[in-house]
Design an enzyme around this catalytic site. Structure first.
Site, PDB file in Angstrom:
ATOM      1  N   ASP A  38       1.856 -15.831   6.314  1.00  0.00           N
ATOM      2  CA  ASP A  38       1.409 -17.175   5.940  1.00  0.00           C
ATOM      3  C   ASP A  38       1.562 -17.428   4.443  1.00  0.00           C
ATOM      4  OD1 ASP A  38       0.765 -17.815   8.566  1.00  0.00           O
ATOM      5  OD2 ASP A  38      -1.389 -17.461   8.302  1.00  0.00           O
TER       6      ASP A  38
ATOM      7  N   TYR B 293      10.280   9.863   1.755  1.00  0.00           N
ATOM      8  CA  TYR B 293      10.423   8.932   0.635  1.00  0.00           C
ATOM      9  C   TYR B 293      11.109   9.531  -0.593  1.00  0.00           C
ATOM     10  CZ  TYR B 293       7.352   6.002   3.364  1.00  0.00           C
ATOM     11  OH  TYR B 293       6.817   5.239   4.367  1.00  0.00           O
TER      12      TYR B 293
ATOM     13  N   ARG C 240      12.379   4.791  12.482  1.00  0.00           N
ATOM     14  CA  ARG C 240      11.111   5.511  12.387  1.00  0.00           C
ATOM     15  C   ARG C 240      10.261   5.247  13.627  1.00  0.00           C
ATOM     16  NH1 ARG C 240       8.558   5.031   6.719  1.00  0.00           N
ATOM     17  NH2 ARG C 240       7.319   6.703   7.624  1.00  0.00           N
TER      18      ARG C 240
ATOM     19  N   HIS D 199       3.737  -4.475   9.296  1.00  0.00           N
ATOM     20  CA  HIS D 199       3.563  -4.360  10.746  1.00  0.00           C
ATOM     21  C   HIS D 199       2.227  -4.905  11.239  1.00  0.00           C
ATOM     22  CE1 HIS D 199       6.812  -1.717   9.688  1.00  0.00           C
ATOM     23  NE2 HIS D 199       5.979  -0.967   9.005  1.00  0.00           N
TER      24      HIS D 199
ATOM     25  N   PRO E 175       0.793  -1.220   0.000  1.00  0.00           N
ATOM     26  CA  PRO E 175       0.000   0.000   0.000  1.00  0.00           C
ATOM     27  C   PRO E 175       0.830   1.277   0.000  1.00  0.00           C
ATOM     28  CG  PRO E 175      -0.188  -1.143   2.116  1.00  0.00           C
ATOM     29  CD  PRO E 175       0.546  -2.045   1.182  1.00  0.00           C
ATOM     30  N   ASN E 176       0.348   2.205  -0.786  1.00  0.00           N
ATOM     31  CA  ASN E 176       0.856   3.575  -0.904  1.00  0.00           C
ATOM     32  C   ASN E 176       2.195   3.692  -1.616  1.00  0.00           C
ATOM     33  OD1 ASN E 176      -1.388   4.794   0.478  1.00  0.00           O
ATOM     34  ND2 ASN E 176      -0.549   3.886   2.339  1.00  0.00           N
TER      35      ASN E 176
ATOM     36  N   GLU F  73      12.465  -9.234   2.054  1.00  0.00           N
ATOM     37  CA  GLU F  73      11.657  -8.050   2.376  1.00  0.00           C
ATOM     38  C   GLU F  73      12.512  -6.805   2.190  1.00  0.00           C
ATOM     39  OE1 GLU F  73       9.035  -8.104   5.913  1.00  0.00           O
ATOM     40  OE2 GLU F  73      10.208  -6.366   6.547  1.00  0.00           O
TER      41      GLU F  73
ATOM     42  N   ALA G 154       2.840  -0.816   4.868  1.00  0.00           N
ATOM     43  CA  ALA G 154       2.316  -0.851   6.234  1.00  0.00           C
ATOM     44  C   ALA G 154       1.846  -2.249   6.651  1.00  0.00           C
ATOM     45  CB  ALA G 154       1.183   0.151   6.394  1.00  0.00           C
TER      46      ALA G 154
ATOM     47  N   ARG H 296       3.710  11.342  -1.844  1.00  0.00           N
ATOM     48  CA  ARG H 296       3.537  11.249  -0.385  1.00  0.00           C
ATOM     49  C   ARG H 296       4.840  11.547   0.358  1.00  0.00           C
ATOM     50  NH1 ARG H 296       4.255   5.011   1.348  1.00  0.00           N
ATOM     51  NH2 ARG H 296       3.754   5.833   3.378  1.00  0.00           N
TER      52      ARG H 296
ATOM     53  N   ARG I 275       6.678   0.783  13.654  1.00  0.00           N
ATOM     54  CA  ARG I 275       7.278   0.291  12.413  1.00  0.00           C
ATOM     55  C   ARG I 275       8.467  -0.641  12.659  1.00  0.00           C
ATOM     56  NH1 ARG I 275       4.924   3.150   8.234  1.00  0.00           N
ATOM     57  NH2 ARG I 275       4.249   5.261   8.776  1.00  0.00           N
TER      58      ARG I 275
ATOM     59  N   HIS J   9      12.488  -2.387   2.284  1.00  0.00           N
ATOM     60  CA  HIS J   9      11.845  -1.117   2.637  1.00  0.00           C
ATOM     61  C   HIS J   9      12.720   0.022   2.146  1.00  0.00           C
ATOM     62  CE1 HIS J   9       8.801  -3.065   5.020  1.00  0.00           C
ATOM     63  NE2 HIS J   9       9.770  -3.851   5.479  1.00  0.00           N
ATOM     64  N   LEU J  10      12.105   1.020   1.579  1.00  0.00           N
ATOM     65  CA  LEU J  10      12.840   2.178   1.072  1.00  0.00           C
ATOM     66  C   LEU J  10      13.526   2.936   2.196  1.00  0.00           C
ATOM     67  CD1 LEU J  10      10.090   3.313  -1.425  1.00  0.00           C
ATOM     68  CD2 LEU J  10      12.337   2.412  -2.047  1.00  0.00           C
ATOM     69  N   THR J  11      12.847   3.045   3.330  1.00  0.00           N
ATOM     70  CA  THR J  11      13.383   3.774   4.478  1.00  0.00           C
ATOM     71  C   THR J  11      13.857   2.784   5.536  1.00  0.00           C
ATOM     72  OG1 THR J  11      11.268   3.886   5.659  1.00  0.00           O
ATOM     73  CG2 THR J  11      11.734   5.663   4.075  1.00  0.00           C
TER      74      THR J  11
ATOM     75  N   ASN K  93       7.965  -5.495  -0.753  1.00  0.00           N
ATOM     76  CA  ASN K  93       7.864  -4.347   0.141  1.00  0.00           C
ATOM     77  C   ASN K  93       6.402  -4.304   0.570  1.00  0.00           C
ATOM     78  OD1 ASN K  93       7.545  -1.905   1.403  1.00  0.00           O
ATOM     79  ND2 ASN K  93       8.790  -0.759  -0.044  1.00  0.00           N
TER      80      ASN K  93
END
Length: 145
Positions: free
Chosen positions: A86, A22, A106, A79, A9-10, A97, A76, A17, A110, A99-101, A73
């Site tokens: 699963d 980001y 954070r 978390h 998402p996002n 996995e 959200a 955003r 997170r 993540h950009l950040t 990625n």
């Protein structure tokens, strides 16, 4: 080698955003950057969804279509989603996995990833290069090149 990149998402709102977190690179620019910087014998497919069930469908599709690796990625959902955990566990495809950040620098909520324990590793805080590093690792480890 076939690798599926799945964004949650996002992520499609990159460049729109929270630019202070980001950056200004758009989602389309990030996808092009990933595709342009891969070894020629890596076939990458990139998906994005804001819907948890669709992300699960992508993971299952990777299994059915015989992908060699997944880079995810979860956004959200990282978390919150035991369902994604699963799904990753169920397909037995090497998954990393990304993540950009740096999620560990954070907000406290997170710091916990429900999906990382289902993966062979996690890369965070390296921006778009994290995707390339994940794909490169899968390529080297699983093609013996």
């Amino acid at each position: 080698m076939k690798v599926m990149v799945i964004n949650g998402p996002n992520i499609n709102f990159l460049g729109i955003r929270e630019k202070n977190i980001y950056g200004v690179q758009t989602y389309e620019e990030m996808c092009a950057y990933i595709k342009e910087n891969l070894a020629k014998d890596i076939d990458v497919t990139i998906y994005q969804s804001n819907i948890e069930g669709e992300i699960i469908n992508f993971i299952q599709r990777a299994y059915l279509e015989k992908y060699d690796g997944i880079v995810i990625n979860p956004g959200a959902y990282t978390h919150t989603s035991i369902a994604l955990y699963d799904a990753i566990k169920s397909v037995d495809i090497p998954t990393i996995e990304v993540h950009l950040t740096n999620i560990h620098k954070r907000e406290e909520f997170r710091h916990k990833s429900f999906t990382a324990p289902a993966c062979i590793g996690q890369i965070c805080g390296l921006g778009s290069d994290g995707y390339l590093l994940a794909i490169e690792f899968l390529y080297k480890k699983y093609t013996n090149k």
